[in-house]
Design a protein around this motif. Structure first.
Motif, PDB file in Angstrom:
ATOM      1  N   TRP A 263       0.702  -1.022  -0.034  1.00 47.91           N
ATOM      2  CA  TRP A 263       0.092   0.115   0.068  1.00 47.91           C
ATOM      3  C   TRP A 263       0.745   1.264   0.216  1.00 47.91           C
ATOM      4  O   TRP A 263       0.501   2.364  -0.632  1.00 47.91           O
ATOM      5  CB  TRP A 263      -0.849  -0.079   1.309  1.00 47.91           C
ATOM      6  CG  TRP A 263      -1.647   1.208   1.226  1.00 47.91           C
ATOM      7  CD1 TRP A 263      -1.503   2.469   1.848  1.00 47.91           C
ATOM      8  CD2 TRP A 263      -3.336   1.250   1.069  1.00 47.91           C
ATOM      9  NE1 TRP A 263      -2.579   3.226   1.816  1.00 47.91           N
ATOM     10  CE2 TRP A 263      -3.548   2.797   1.215  1.00 47.91           C
ATOM     11  CE3 TRP A 263      -4.137   0.256   0.359  1.00 47.91           C
ATOM     12  CZ2 TRP A 263      -5.039   3.060   0.716  1.00 47.91           C
ATOM     13  CZ3 TRP A 263      -5.166   0.973  -0.023  1.00 47.91           C
ATOM     14  CH2 TRP A 263      -5.792   2.200   0.416  1.00 47.91           C
ATOM     15  N   ARG A 282      -8.583  -0.255   2.752  1.00 51.91           N
ATOM     16  CA  ARG A 282      -7.248  -0.713   3.131  1.00 51.91           C
ATOM     17  C   ARG A 282      -7.489  -1.770   4.267  1.00 51.91           C
ATOM     18  O   ARG A 282      -8.258  -1.443   5.418  1.00 51.91           O
ATOM     19  CB  ARG A 282      -6.452   0.019   3.438  1.00 51.91           C
ATOM     20  CG  ARG A 282      -5.000  -0.409   3.865  1.00 51.91           C
ATOM     21  CD  ARG A 282      -3.862   0.421   4.207  1.00 51.91           C
ATOM     22  NE  ARG A 282      -2.561  -0.200   4.664  1.00 51.91           N
ATOM     23  CZ  ARG A 282      -1.441   0.536   4.791  1.00 51.91           C
ATOM     24  NH1 ARG A 282      -1.602   1.943   4.992  1.00 51.91           N
ATOM     25  NH2 ARG A 282      -0.446   0.011   5.131  1.00 51.91           N
ATOM     26  N   ASP A 285      -2.347  -5.289   4.345  1.00 51.77           N
ATOM     27  CA  ASP A 285      -1.903  -4.898   3.328  1.00 51.77           C
ATOM     28  C   ASP A 285      -2.436  -5.323   1.913  1.00 51.77           C
ATOM     29  O   ASP A 285      -2.145  -5.303   0.779  1.00 51.77           O
ATOM     30  CB  ASP A 285      -0.154  -5.252   3.006  1.00 51.77           C
ATOM     31  CG  ASP A 285       0.727  -4.503   2.154  1.00 51.77           C
ATOM     32  OD1 ASP A 285       0.272  -3.336   2.166  1.00 51.77           O
ATOM     33  OD2 ASP A 285       1.566  -5.293   1.393  1.00 51.77           O
ATOM     34  N   ILE A 287      -6.190  -4.679  -0.300  1.00 57.95           N
ATOM     35  CA  ILE A 287      -7.333  -3.824  -0.962  1.00 57.95           C
ATOM     36  C   ILE A 287      -8.620  -4.645  -1.146  1.00 57.95           C
ATOM     37  O   ILE A 287      -8.608  -5.636  -1.668  1.00 57.95           O
ATOM     38  CB  ILE A 287      -6.892  -2.992  -2.105  1.00 57.95           C
ATOM     39  CG1 ILE A 287      -5.921  -1.983  -1.807  1.00 57.95           C
ATOM     40  CG2 ILE A 287      -8.376  -2.370  -2.701  1.00 57.95           C
ATOM     41  CD1 ILE A 287      -5.556  -1.311  -3.070  1.00 57.95           C
TER      42      ILE A 287
END
Length: 436
Positions: A263, A282, A285, A287
Motif C-alpha cells: 500500500w 485498506r 496490506d 485492498i
C-alpha cells in the motif's frame, strides 16, 4: 494472432494477487550486467516483455538459471560484447521497448553500449534524448546509424558530473544511474524520477555496493565505485495491475480482495479511484473493493467545477492507469475529464468504447470527457482489437461489464504486460476463453 472471447455481465468474487511489477523488472534485470557475481531476483512476472528481456540477456552471455516460479539467478561473468553488433541483436532488441535499459549498465561496466531503436506500444512519441544526453555528460561519445536506426555510446572512462534532466524520465534516470554508479567521482542528477520502481533499483544497487544518496527524492548524488557485488532482490507488486483490478471490481459491481499490494508504494492510485466515487478499503496490506450495487459518483472540485484526472511524475498519478480510469468512468454518476499529458496517441482507443455505447467526447489527442451512465444502460458487446497493453486491458474490463459476448483480437499486446490474465480472471468467476 490470438483472441479472447468474453461473456460479459457476470459478477466476480474472491481474491487476486498482483504479479511482480513489469516496469521494475525491465530495470532490475538489466542491472545484473553491472557485476560479475550472481544476482538472485524473485517475484519476476511471467510476461512476454520480461521473458524477451531474459532471453536477450541469455543471448548476451549472461548465465540464466530458473530457480522456481518467478525466481531466477543471473551471472554476467562472461558477457559477449560482440553480440551487440550482430544482426540477431538488432532484430531482437528492436522488438522490446525495455531493451534501452541495457545501455547504461553496459556503458558503465564495459565502456560501450548499443541498441536498435526500441519497439513497444504505439502510444505516441517516446524519445530517448534524456538517456543519451545523460551518457554524453558522463563522458560518452554518441553515434547513430540512421539507415539501421542503431544507437551507440562509447567511453574510455566515465566521469561524474552535475546534470539537470530535461524531464523526470523514469527509464532515463534509471539508465543514467546504472552508468554513473561505476563512473569516477560524484554524479549529481537533479529532476530525477523518484517512482517506487526507481527507488527499488537504487536500493538494490546500494546493496551491491553502490553509493547513492537522496533515494526517493528528485535529487540523487552518486559517488562512483570501482566494482559492484552480487545481491538478492524481490520486486514490488505491479501497481498498474492493482489499479486494473480496482477498476474491474467497480465496473462489474463485484466484491474483490486484492492481496499484498504494498500500500505505501501506491501513491495517488487509491485517491484517483476514490475521486470517481469508488470505495478503496485498506485491510492490512490488502485492498478490499466492495460491490458497488448503488453505483459510484464522481466528485467535483471544491469550487464545483468538473473533475479532471491527469497523469504526472511521481508522486503524481502514473500515466499507465489513465486508460483504465477512463473506462471505469463510463459507468460513473457524473462527468470527468481525463487528461493524458505524456502520450498523444494513448486515448485513441476510445472509438471502440463509443461503439459499445460509452458517452465519451475526444477533445484532442490528450483529453477526453466521459459522461457516466450510472449503470442506467449497459455497454454492448462487440469485436475489437487491442492496440497496446493498457488499452487492451481497459477494453477487457469494458467487455467483462458489457451485455453479450465480445471478442478481443491481438491479445499478444495484453500478454506483454499481464501474467496468465485469462486463467486468473476465470479463478474469480470471469467467463473468458483464450483462442489460438
Amino acid at each position: 494472432m490470438g483472441s479472447f472471447t468474453i461473456e460479459g455481465g457476470h459478477s466476480l468474487s474472491g481474491s487476486i494477487t498482483p504479479q511482480g511489477a513489469k516496469n521494475e523488472a525491465l530495470q532490475i534485470l538489466c542491472a545484473v550486467l553491472l557485476t560479475a557475481e550472481p544476482v538472485e531476483i524473485s517475484n519476476i512476472p511471467d510476461i512476454v516483455d520480461v521473458n524477451k528481456l531474459i532471453a536477450l540477456l541469455g543471448s548476451l552471455g549472461v548465465k540464466v538459471e530458473n530457480l522456481g516460479p518467478g525466481q531466477y539467478r543471473f551471472q554476467a561473468d562472461q558477457v559477449d560484447l560482440d553480440y551487440l553488433q550482430s544482426d540477431d541483436f538488432k532484430r531482437d532488441g528492436r522488438g522490446l521497448r525495455g531493451s534501452i535499459m541495457l545501455v547504461g549498465p553496459l556503458l558503465g561496466r564495459f565502456g560501450r553500449g548499443y541498441i536498435p531503436k526500441p519497439g513497444g506500444d504505439k502510444i505516441g512519441r517516446r524519445r530517448l534524448d534524456t538517456h543519451f544526453e545523460g551518457f554524453i555528460k558522463l563522458g560518452a561519445r554518441f553515434r547513430y546509424n540512421r539507415e539501421e536506426y542503431f544507437y551507440g555510446v562509447e567511453a574510455e572512462k566515465l566521469t561524474g558530473t552535475y546534470m539537470l534532466l530535461d524531464e523526470a524520465s523514469v527509464t532515463g534516470t534509471a539508465n543514467i544511474v546504472m552508468a554513473a554508479v561505476l563512473a569516477e567521482g560524484e554524479t549529481t542528477i537533479y529532476n530525477a524520477a523518484c517512482e517506487p520502481y526507481l527507488q527499488q533499483l537504487c536500493k538494490m544497487l546500494v546493496r551491491m555496493g553502490a553509493k547513492i544518496e537522496g533515494i526517493g527524492s528528485n535529487l540523487l548524488k552518486i559517488q562512483g565505485v570501482s566494482s559492484l557485488n552480487g545481491t538478492t532482490h524481490r520486486m514490488l507488486p505491479d501497481m498498474i495491475e492493482i489499479g486494473s483490478w480496482i477498476g474491474l471490481a467497480a465496473m462489474t459491481r463485484s466484491e474483490l480482495r486484492i492481496k499484498d499490494v504494498s500500500w505505501n508504494d501506491l501513491g495517488q492510485i487509491p485517491n484517483a479511484f476514490q475521486r470517481l466515487g469508488i470505495q478503496v478499503n485498506r485491510e492490512n496490506d490488502d485492498i478490499l473493493i466492495p460491490a458497488h450495487t448503488d453505483g459510484y459518483a464522481i466528485q467535483n472540485f471544491i469550487d464545483g467545477s468538473i473533475m479532471t484526472i491527469a497523469d504526472a511524475p511521481w508522486p503524481g498519478l502514473t500515466p499507465d492507469l489513465l486508460s483504465i480510469i477512463l473506462v471505469v468512468a463510463i459507468q460513473s454518476r457524473g462527468e470527468v475529464v481525463i487528461h493524458q499529458k505524456m502520450f498523444e496517441s494513448r486515448l485513441f482507443f476510445v472509438d471502440k468504447l463509443i461503439d459499445m455505447g460509452a458517452k465519451i467526447i475526444l477533445c484532442d489527442p490528450h483529453r477526453a470527457t466521459v459522461i457516466g451512465h450510472d449503470f442506467q444502460s449497459q455497454l454492448k458487446a462487440t469485436n475489437m482489437t487491442s492496440p497496446d497493453i493498457r488499452a487492451g486491458v481497459s477494453l477487457l474490463i469494458a467487455a467483462l461489464s458489457a451485455k453479450g459476448t465480445s471478442t478481443i483480437h491481438n491479445i499478444e499486446q495484453i500478454d506483454r504486460g499481464y501474467e496468465r490474465i485469462d486463467e486468473r480472471l476465470r479463478n474469480i468467476g470471469a467467463m473468458i476463453t483464450r483462442n489460438a
